[in-house]
Design a protein around this motif. Structure first.
Motif, PDB file in Angstrom:
ATOM      1  N   CYS A 373       0.808  -1.226   0.000  1.00  0.00           N
ATOM      2  CA  CYS A 373       0.000   0.000   0.000  1.00  0.00           C
ATOM      3  C   CYS A 373       0.842   1.278   0.000  1.00  0.00           C
ATOM      4  O   CYS A 373       0.347   2.352   0.339  1.00  0.00           O
ATOM      5  CB  CYS A 373      -0.944  -0.004   1.204  1.00  0.00           C
ATOM      6  N   ARG A 374       2.077   1.200  -0.385  1.00  0.00           N
ATOM      7  CA  ARG A 374       2.973   2.356  -0.369  1.00  0.00           C
ATOM      8  C   ARG A 374       2.565   3.412  -1.395  1.00  0.00           C
ATOM      9  O   ARG A 374       2.177   3.095  -2.510  1.00  0.00           O
ATOM     10  CB  ARG A 374       4.395   1.909  -0.669  1.00  0.00           C
ATOM     11  N   ILE A 375       2.670   4.677  -1.004  1.00  0.00           N
ATOM     12  CA  ILE A 375       2.568   5.794  -1.948  1.00  0.00           C
ATOM     13  C   ILE A 375       3.991   6.212  -2.271  1.00  0.00           C
ATOM     14  O   ILE A 375       4.696   6.774  -1.430  1.00  0.00           O
ATOM     15  CB  ILE A 375       1.779   6.973  -1.358  1.00  0.00           C
ATOM     16  N   SER A 376       4.453   5.925  -3.470  1.00  0.00           N
ATOM     17  CA  SER A 376       5.819   6.267  -3.874  1.00  0.00           C
ATOM     18  C   SER A 376       5.994   7.774  -3.971  1.00  0.00           C
ATOM     19  O   SER A 376       5.041   8.521  -4.229  1.00  0.00           O
ATOM     20  CB  SER A 376       6.117   5.626  -5.232  1.00  0.00           C
ATOM     21  N   VAL A 377       7.228   8.225  -3.802  1.00  0.00           N
ATOM     22  CA  VAL A 377       7.519   9.652  -3.984  1.00  0.00           C
ATOM     23  C   VAL A 377       7.292  10.077  -5.426  1.00  0.00           C
ATOM     24  O   VAL A 377       7.127  11.270  -5.705  1.00  0.00           O
ATOM     25  CB  VAL A 377       8.970   9.978  -3.557  1.00  0.00           C
ATOM     26  N   SER A 378       7.276   9.095  -6.358  1.00  0.00           N
ATOM     27  CA  SER A 378       7.050   9.431  -7.766  1.00  0.00           C
ATOM     28  C   SER A 378       5.576   9.398  -8.156  1.00  0.00           C
ATOM     29  O   SER A 378       5.243   9.684  -9.303  1.00  0.00           O
ATOM     30  CB  SER A 378       7.834   8.462  -8.656  1.00  0.00           C
ATOM     31  N   THR A 379       4.693   9.067  -7.228  1.00  0.00           N
ATOM     32  CA  THR A 379       3.259   9.045  -7.533  1.00  0.00           C
ATOM     33  C   THR A 379       2.759  10.468  -7.767  1.00  0.00           C
ATOM     34  O   THR A 379       2.944  11.338  -6.909  1.00  0.00           O
ATOM     35  CB  THR A 379       2.467   8.420  -6.375  1.00  0.00           C
ATOM     36  N   PRO A 380       2.130  10.754  -8.905  1.00  0.00           N
ATOM     37  CA  PRO A 380       1.589  12.104  -9.129  1.00  0.00           C
ATOM     38  C   PRO A 380       0.602  12.492  -8.035  1.00  0.00           C
ATOM     39  O   PRO A 380      -0.112  11.648  -7.485  1.00  0.00           O
ATOM     40  CB  PRO A 380       0.894  11.982 -10.488  1.00  0.00           C
ATOM     41  N   ALA A 381       0.562  13.770  -7.732  1.00  0.00           N
ATOM     42  CA  ALA A 381      -0.232  14.265  -6.599  1.00  0.00           C
ATOM     43  C   ALA A 381      -1.695  13.854  -6.698  1.00  0.00           C
ATOM     44  O   ALA A 381      -2.331  13.545  -5.679  1.00  0.00           O
ATOM     45  CB  ALA A 381      -0.107  15.788  -6.505  1.00  0.00           C
ATOM     46  N   GLN A 382      -2.257  13.836  -7.913  1.00  0.00           N
ATOM     47  CA  GLN A 382      -3.684  13.541  -8.043  1.00  0.00           C
ATOM     48  C   GLN A 382      -4.002  12.077  -7.724  1.00  0.00           C
ATOM     49  O   GLN A 382      -5.158  11.721  -7.537  1.00  0.00           O
ATOM     50  CB  GLN A 382      -4.198  13.879  -9.451  1.00  0.00           C
ATOM     51  N   TYR A 383      -2.957  11.214  -7.655  1.00  0.00           N
ATOM     52  CA  TYR A 383      -3.163   9.810  -7.316  1.00  0.00           C
ATOM     53  C   TYR A 383      -2.588   9.456  -5.944  1.00  0.00           C
ATOM     54  O   TYR A 383      -2.514   8.288  -5.581  1.00  0.00           O
ATOM     55  CB  TYR A 383      -2.548   8.908  -8.386  1.00  0.00           C
ATOM     56  N   ALA A 384      -2.200  10.458  -5.182  1.00  0.00           N
ATOM     57  CA  ALA A 384      -1.553  10.217  -3.889  1.00  0.00           C
ATOM     58  C   ALA A 384      -2.483  10.473  -2.717  1.00  0.00           C
ATOM     59  O   ALA A 384      -2.027  10.562  -1.577  1.00  0.00           O
ATOM     60  CB  ALA A 384      -0.299  11.075  -3.772  1.00  0.00           C
ATOM     61  N   THR A 385      -3.764  10.598  -2.969  1.00  0.00           N
ATOM     62  CA  THR A 385      -4.718  10.858  -1.891  1.00  0.00           C
ATOM     63  C   THR A 385      -5.397   9.567  -1.461  1.00  0.00           C
ATOM     64  O   THR A 385      -5.389   8.566  -2.175  1.00  0.00           O
ATOM     65  CB  THR A 385      -5.792  11.857  -2.347  1.00  0.00           C
TER      66      THR A 385
END
Length: 820
Positions: A373-385
């Motif tokens: 379930c990690r949110i990578s640092v490279s995940t675009p902001a609109q998909y990091a919520t």
């Protein structure tokens, strides 16, 4: 025609998301607490809190809630002691979610519909804490449709095709062979991507959702007609997260002389504990026994992997004291079982609803989730919520735990793209789930391990990439794999035999820590097919399983446990010390990753990275003499590679002329379509030569041109190929070629549009002597220290011990000692 370059991985991911989310109502707000209160119970009661609602029963307190949206309910407990959770539909009593960890850190998460009335049951299971803190929240989950999800078998006639396929950002399974691999297509966007790249494929499962529904229906019918099975646990259906947690602690409670509870150091991304058990006689002792580690569910959707792991725990405990074999093995070894390395991902996969709920079986198909379930640092902001189950990227967000281990991290077979199913993570060991196994391995001298996966009927061993070379232990590795395969009927091959992978479990636990480890790919028909086939038949060796009549995975695991006792496969430090002395061995060093791929095509590769590693193990002596089972002091990555001495010179180079003519482009069948070919003879020992390998080489002028090479033996069997891209050479290699006549097929895969025909030249067949067994001569040492029972620490000494060696260090707790 010259094919355009593919989109960068990150762009592909965003485009796929945009296509998948068209028309979807993306609502992914955080789960706000609807309830936040204390729960109390005067008494502790040993009951399953999640299996059934117990209205007003002793040891429980219930609160009620109504789901404000269709989506997720997330109930949490915190506090002292051991409290558990169950969430139920109020009207029917159907279980929605549960959690039953070793303490009171509980997260019960499941899917609910708007307006659904719920009962949240908190149960005091054991311990002195009469209260705990409960919070309950809800979050909406996106709705939408991607189209049908399929499993297709993609034709990959060359290594280049496999590399291209791996670079498309699709969901590759571990099921395939030398000429194809099965891929999950999550809707129409994935189909288009595969077709646009020029791949052909056969449909294996046309509608994965329909198949999943049919499989679960078959499971229900099987469970109804089989209240108990022949499995060691008698289980008749796939467990849920809370089932594993409750059964592990009940095994510990019922067998206190044989079982110790184990909670790993790091909570998951969502805050869950990762639990396991240790099985041996007197499990709380630090006794120096050899250790077998049994792992399940790195990949969330691979449910049989955890079932097999926990069944072996039951097997050992049920048969202890009645089976001489089991009793002897349990007494002589320590078995650590961690059924769920990735409980966050597993819970989402196991609890996921099908279409018609609100979530589609495509982008938001959490049943097919692979990653954590990690949110990578490279995940675009609109998909990091949002949290893992209520985020706008659906199942695409997360890191593949089995591409995140530091050994060989960052190379081929692992994606740089955050939305890819094989995303390697932001750094080596960036994921808490993987850190858990690293630290377990780094603090327990685990000599043998199996990490269970699905699906392909394979037993895989290091290395994960061909270029790493076989270890010095190759003969032992292959032989043990063959003995296990004799029971389960699986193919016994190196990890790269399926396709290159880096950052996998064994490529750190073996090359760095020295453990003899394998991956089991269980079954052949899906990630979690019907329970009776994937678990009962495969474990016991019956029905249509490849190991039917030969013992199945049960006997394969026993084979591994017996090898854990075999001192030829690890090392032993022996000596004398006062009873109650604490002995410690340790070493610190820098570990290398792979050369780091900066994209998924291998066209931008940077240098290796280095990171620090420490291994430190302890035992406490229970007498004046001790024997400590450990791994070799010299890391396998340092020790060298396998090979053989030459029995003669290699054959002379054969020059090859380009045949007349210019074949047309051929992106289809390389052997039946347009091509050129030539034959050559390979000599053998009777001719006075010893060929360790041959290389069929061609080159041309422009790296944008693409020629490929395929080599067939005299029977017409493909034995080697070279089909790289982005360069101007091809080199097809065959190791230890048998004497005979061979045919090289040369294929014009791609010419540059508008440019002059770029023909190949400088053709030749080069021969080389066998690579000798290389032992570097470098020996690493364990640093051995002793703390006597009176607290006095003694002078450290170096201990060099090889695999299969027993090293007697004499008086280990002498006040001074020289290096040994």
């Amino acid at each position: 025609m010259h094919r355009p370059k593919q989109l960068p991985p990150s762009t592909r991911g965003l485009r796929a998301l945009a296509l998948a989310c068209t028309g979807a109502a993306l609502v992914a707000a955080p789960a706000e607490a609807a309830i936040n209160q204390s729960v109390e119970a005067a008494a502790a009661v040993d009951r399953s809190c999640h299996a059934g609602y117990a209205d007003g029963a002793a040891g429980t307190q219930t609160v009620t809630a109504t789901a404000p949206e269709t989506g997720l309910v997330r109930a949490r407990l915190s506090g002292e002691g051991d409290w558990d959770l169950g969430v139920f539909e109020a009207n029917s009593g159907r279980a929605v979610a549960g959690s039953a960890g070793f303490g009171s850190n509980e997260l019960a998460e499941g899917f609910v519909k708007k307006g659904q009335k719920l009962r949240i049951q908190a149960c005091r299971f054991r311990g002195d804490a009469s209260s705990a803190n409960l919070s309950v929240g809800f979050a909406a989950v996106a709705a939408g449709s991607n189209g049908k999800v399929q499993i297709v078998n993609v034709n990959t006639a060359s290594r280049k095709d496999m590399r291209r396929l791996q670079g498309l950002g699709l969901d590759l399974t571990e099921h395939g062979d030398g000429n194809s691999v099965e891929v999950v297509l999550h809707g129409t966007a994935d189909e288009r991507t595969l077709r646009d790249a020029g791949f052909t494929y056969d449909v294996r499962i046309a509608d994965l959702e329909a198949r999943a529904k049919a499989d679960r229906s078959a499971d229900s019918k099987f469970a109804a007609s089989n209240p108990k099975t022949q499995l060691p646990s008698a289980s008749n259906q796939y467990r849920r997260l809370a089932d594993y947690e409750l059964e592990l602690k009940r095994l510990a409670m019922r067998h206190p002389a044989l079982v110790k509870e184990l909670t790993l150091n790091h909570q998951t991304v969502e805050g869950r504990d990762v639990n396991g058990i240790e099985i041996t006689q007197n499990p709380t002792a630090q006794d120096g026994k050899p250790i077998f580690l049994q792992l399940g569910v790195h990949h969330a959707r691979e449910w049989p992997s955890s079932e097999h792991a926990i069944e072996f725990a039951y097997d050992l405990l049920n048969n202890y004291g009645t089976s001489a074999r089991t009793t002897q093995l349990v007494n002589a070894t320590r078995t650590i079982v961690v059924p769920l390395v990735n409980p966050d991902g597993f819970n989402l996969s196991r609890e996921a609803p099908h279409a018609g709920f609100n979530a589609s079986f495509g982008l938001f198909d959490f049943e097919m989730k692979r990653k954590n379930c990690r949110i990578s640092v490279s995940t675009p902001a609109q998909y990091a919520t949002g949290t893992c189950g209520d985020n706008p990227a659906g199942r695409l967000r997360g890191t593949d735990p089995n591409r995140n281990y530091g050994g060989l991290w960052g190379g081929a077979g692992a994606s740089t793209d955050w939305s890819n199913d094989t995303f390697r993570g932001d750094a080596p060991f960036s994921e808490p789930e993987v850190q858990n196994i690293r630290e377990l391995q780094a603090t327990r001298s685990i000599t043998n391990l199996i990490t269970n996966h699905t699906f392909s009927n394979l037993i895989l061993r290091p290395p994960g990439v061909f270029d790493m070379g076989a270890p010095l232990e190759e003969a032992q590795y292959k032989a043990l794999g063959a003995r296990m395969a004799g029971h389960n009927g699986y193919d016994n091959i190196p990890g790269y035999g399926l396709y290159d992978t880096t950052g996998s479990t064994e490529d750190w636990t073996f090359w760095t820590a020295g453990s003899i480890g394998y991956t089991f790919e269980i079954g052949t028909v899906g990630f979690h097919p019907p329970y009776n086939n994937a678990v009962v038949d495969e474990y016991l060796g019956r029905g249509q399983a490849a190991g039917a009549g030969r013992g199945g995975n049960r006997e394969a695991y026993y084979e591994m446990l017996a090898s854990t006792v075999d001192q030829e496969l690890h090392s032993v430090i022996a000596g004398s010390a006062p009873e109650g002395s604490k002995l410690t061995i340790s070493k610190s060093f820098m570990t290398e990753t792979s050369p780091i791929w900066n994209n998924d095509y291998g066209t931008d590769i940077g240098p290796v990275q280095m990171f620090p590693d420490t291994l430190e193990y302890s035992m406490v002596t229970d007498g004046s003499e001790f024997e400590w089972n450990v791994n070799p002091s010299t890391r396998p990555v340092v020790a060298g590679r396998d090979g053989r001495d030459a029995q003669g010179p290699p054959q002379a180079t054969i020059a090859v002329a380009n045949p007349a003519g210019q074949p047309a482009e051929n992106t289809g069948d390389p052997l039946r379509g347009a091509h050129e070919e030539f034959t050559f003879d390979v000599d053998g020992p009777e001719d006075g030569v010893d060929n360790g390998k041959f290389t069929v080489h061609i080159d041309w002028a422009d790296p944008n041109t693409d020629w490929d090479v395929y080599v067939l033996n005299s029977a017409g069997t493909l034995v080697s190929q070279s089909a790289s891209f982005g360069d101007n050479t091809e080199d097809a290699v065959l190791v230890d070629p048998p004497p005979g006549t061979y045919t090289a097929v040369i294929v014009n895969y791609d010419q540059v549009d508008g440019a002059a025909y770029d023909d190949w030249g400088n053709g030749r067949v080069e021969f080389a002597s066998p690579r000798p067994r290389t032992e570097t001569g470098v020996k690493e040492a364990w640093m051995l220290t002793c703390e006597r029972p009176d607290g006095q620490a003694t002078t450290p000494q170096e201990v060099i011990v090889d695999r299969g060696e027993v090293k007697d260090v004499g008086e280990a707790c002498a006040t001074t000692s020289a290096a040994r």
